[in-house]
Enzyme design. Structure first.
Site, mmCIF file in Angstrom:
data_model
loop_
_atom_site.group_PDB
_atom_site.id
_atom_site.type_symbol
_atom_site.label_atom_id
_atom_site.label_comp_id
_atom_site.label_asym_id
_atom_site.label_seq_id
_atom_site.Cartn_x
_atom_site.Cartn_y
_atom_site.Cartn_z
ATOM 1 N N HIS A 11 0.825 -1.208 0.000
ATOM 2 C CA HIS A 11 0.000 0.000 0.000
ATOM 3 C C HIS A 11 0.860 1.261 0.000
ATOM 4 C CE1 HIS A 11 0.846 1.004 4.203
ATOM 5 N NE2 HIS A 11 0.740 -0.288 4.451
ATOM 6 N N ALA A 12 0.282 2.362 -0.417
ATOM 7 C CA ALA A 12 0.970 3.650 -0.428
ATOM 8 C C ALA A 12 1.115 4.183 1.004
ATOM 9 C CB ALA A 12 0.188 4.637 -1.296
ATOM 10 N N ARG A 16 -0.459 6.525 9.410
ATOM 11 C CA ARG A 16 0.298 5.883 10.493
ATOM 12 C C ARG A 16 1.773 5.740 10.120
ATOM 13 N NH1 ARG A 16 -1.106 3.193 15.166
ATOM 14 N NH2 ARG A 16 0.294 1.504 15.783
ATOM 15 N N GLU A 107 -2.818 -7.265 7.318
ATOM 16 C CA GLU A 107 -1.538 -7.072 7.987
ATOM 17 C C GLU A 107 -1.488 -7.896 9.278
ATOM 18 O OE1 GLU A 107 1.474 -6.932 8.111
ATOM 19 O OE2 GLU A 107 2.036 -4.855 7.743
#
Length: 239
Positions: A11-12, A16, A107
């Site tokens: 992901h880009a 966070r 994740e």
């Protein structure tokens, strides 16, 4: 029976990622203020992250064309990354690419230290540093969370499913840094020593693109790893 091409994209940049700046925990309360209390599956991309996804999409379309299927983890940051990538395609092309969420490529669960600063984590779990040194980053479980070895079990289930469903097809997967480590463990048959940590400089970048190919009979083979096609923002380590 294998997909002919498996393209895996981290992901880009997320809010966070930006707040933690590559650290395991937050540096202090000021660093975590923007994202405190937001569960992991709802963490969005930053403005730079949205641009990274769009720029990556243009390169992915030019290099790979239309995919037969697109998978993401169902987390906000992978949904937004997949949408940014697919924005490079025409409406007709997008109609040919079913997009699915799959919880097996979510994740790693970070456990109780998710929102903690370094000082808070060390005070709450004073034994953690020694435990981590003993078991290493592949087998050690964060308190209340998953080890990467745990994640490999569900990643293998995902790989078996796409092998059955997408023989000879092109598949795009948008997922997370820890999950990519586990996918590489499974696909490249790493031993435990290789899986303990990323080699220096080998952590997957935001929107890093990793490609595997197969003739349908032989196992998927790594073609290239962590190719970056965007020119904005920062490539932070993290989830």
């Amino acid at each position: 029976m294998k997909p002919s091409r498996l393209v895996i994209v981290r992901h880009a940049e997320s809010t966070r990622n930006h707040a933690k700046q590559g650290s395991v925990y937050f540096a202090d309360d000021a660093a975590r203020r923007v994202v405190r209390g937001t569960p992991d599956h709802l963490i969005p991309l930053t403005d730079d992250g949205l641009k990274q996804a769009e720029q990556t999409g243009a390169a992915v379309r030019d290099r790979f064309g239309v995919f037969d299927a697109v998978y993401h983890s169902g987390y906000t940051r992978t949904i937004q990354t997949a949408e940014g990538i697919l924005a490079a395609y025409s409406p007709e092309e997008r109609d040919r690419m079913p997009v699915r969420a799959d919880l097996y490529i979510r994740e790693r669960d970070p456990g109780y230290t998710y929102d903690m600063t370094t000082d808070e984590a060390e005070a709450a779990f004073p034994w953690m540093a020694e435990y981590w040194r003993t078991f290493g980053g592949f087998f050690a479980r964060p308190p209340g969370g998953e080890s990467l070895a745990d994640v490999v079990a569900r990643v293998n289930t995902f790989l078996q499913a796409i092998e059955r469903a997408h023989h000879g097809e092109k598949v795009l997967v948008v997922t997370h840094g820890g999950t990519i480590r586990c996918l590489r463990f499974a696909l490249e048959h790493w031993d435990y020593t290789r899986a303990l940590r990323w080699p220096e400089g080998q952590e997957p970048a935001n929107c890093g693109v990793t490609t595997y190919e197969s003739d349908g009979r032989d196992p998927l083979a790594l073609v290239d790893y962590n190719q970056v096609y965007w020119t904005v923002g920062s490539a932070d380590d993290g989830a």
